[in-house]
Design a protein around this motif. Structure first.
Motif, PDB file in Angstrom:
ATOM      1  N   PRO A  53      48.572  35.017  52.773  1.00  0.00           N
ATOM      2  CA  PRO A  53      49.077  35.899  51.714  1.00  0.00           C
ATOM      3  C   PRO A  53      50.331  36.661  52.153  1.00  0.00           C
ATOM      4  N   TYR A  80      49.862  32.802  42.499  1.00  0.00           N
ATOM      5  CA  TYR A  80      49.393  33.521  43.688  1.00  0.00           C
ATOM      6  C   TYR A  80      49.265  35.023  43.408  1.00  0.00           C
ATOM      7  N   GLU A  81      50.139  35.543  42.545  1.00  0.00           N
ATOM      8  CA  GLU A  81      50.005  36.950  42.146  1.00  0.00           C
ATOM      9  C   GLU A  81      48.706  37.148  41.369  1.00  0.00           C
ATOM     10  N   GLY A  84      45.765  37.298  43.507  1.00  0.00           N
ATOM     11  CA  GLY A  84      45.734  38.424  44.442  1.00  0.00           C
ATOM     12  C   GLY A  84      46.155  38.068  45.846  1.00  0.00           C
ATOM     13  N   LEU A  85      46.900  36.962  45.998  1.00  0.00           N
ATOM     14  CA  LEU A  85      47.339  36.514  47.321  1.00  0.00           C
ATOM     15  C   LEU A  85      48.802  36.849  47.600  1.00  0.00           C
ATOM     16  N   ALA A  87      52.100  39.701  46.327  1.00  0.00           N
ATOM     17  CA  ALA A  87      52.484  40.870  45.542  1.00  0.00           C
ATOM     18  C   ALA A  87      53.965  41.161  45.729  1.00  0.00           C
ATOM     19  N   THR A 127      46.092  42.448  49.143  1.00  0.00           N
ATOM     20  CA  THR A 127      46.363  41.001  49.197  1.00  0.00           C
ATOM     21  C   THR A 127      45.871  40.366  50.493  1.00  0.00           C
ATOM     22  N   ALA A 129      47.720  40.568  53.156  1.00  0.00           N
ATOM     23  CA  ALA A 129      48.991  39.963  53.557  1.00  0.00           C
ATOM     24  C   ALA A 129      49.103  39.747  55.058  1.00  0.00           C
TER      25      ALA A 129
END
Length: 247
Positions: A53, A80-81, A84-85, A87, A127, A129
């Motif tokens: 992410p 992907y947004e 939730g992966l 932002a 996310t 991330a």
């Protein structure tokens, strides 16, 4: 063994001995038109393809335009947004405008570094991330260059602390030899410089890795192109001072 994050940018990982050391904060410096934003977006997209992410902080462009620009290379991040992966942190609009009201992560005062960090931390947490790009970090200290190093160190503390491997895009003027603010080169773990130079009436794109903590890397200046699929670095070629490209 150094744990590395592969950028996935063709040719770049080769000159970096396999990828960016994990948790490094890299300053991606260059003048206008050198491909800094594309490099950062390509890095994030390639991460998503590997199940990693990401978060993109946009300080100089509307998030809607960023998505359009990415789609031109085939990088459609909307799915992907939704999952939730990925932002986009909107630090450009200050929440003004109908499109901005639909953004999930909005920095109401983009000049407030503390507020930006709080929202960035929230986006990273939600996310999960592993990759972060801030485009461009120099916007945060453009009018107050004396705080440049302090801002980069604040960001580094958060980004390294959350375990992300990050790129801070840094603006420089065409003639500037530095990296976009006093002391920032000492605060960052790595520096990659993108250049666009004229030789004999022709523009040549090139990049060089000035430093990268935790790994060996090429000490040469390599040519690169921006294609319809993104950046391609020619790791087996070198740009000489006169602009000639040699193998």
């Amino acid at each position: 063994m150094v744990e590395r994050v592969k950028t996935g940018i063709p040719g770049f990982d080769e000159i970096l001995n396999g990828g960016i050391p994990k948790r490094n904060v890299v300053l991606l410096s260059g003048g206008p038109g050198t491909g800094k934003s594309i490099f950062g977006q390509q890095y994030l997209w390639n991460g998503l393809q590997k199940g990693e992410p990401g978060v993109l902080v946009t300080l100089e462009e509307h998030p809607v335009q960023v998505r359009i620009n990415m789609r031109q290379f085939g990088w459609d991040v909307r799915r992907y947004e939704q999952e939730g992966l990925f932002a986009i942190v909107d630090a450009f609009t200050a929440g003004i405008g109908e499109a901005a009201k639909r953004e999930r992560y909005v920095v109401r005062d983009p000049t407030d570094v503390g507020l930006l960090i709080d929202i960035l931390r929230e986006a990273i947490r939600e996310t999960g991330a592993q990759r972060v790009v801030i485009d461009s970090v120099s916007t945060l200290y453009l009018t107050k260059p004396s705080i440049a190093r302090s801002v980069v160190l604040q960001l580094k503390k958060i980004l390294s602390g959350t375990g992300t491997t990050s790129i801070l895009v840094s603006q420089v003027s065409v003639t500037e030899r530095g990296f976009g603010g006093p002391g920032v080169e000492h605060a960052a773990d790595g520096i990659v410089r993108l250049d666009l130079d004229e030789f004999d009436g022709e523009l040549v794109r090139s990049l060089i890795i000035w430093k990268m903590r935790g790994t060996r890397h090429s000490m040469r200046r390599h040519p690169f192109d921006i294609t319809d699929k993104g950046i391609v670095v020619y790791h087996d070629k070198v740009v000489r001072a006169h602009g000639k490209i040699e193998y």
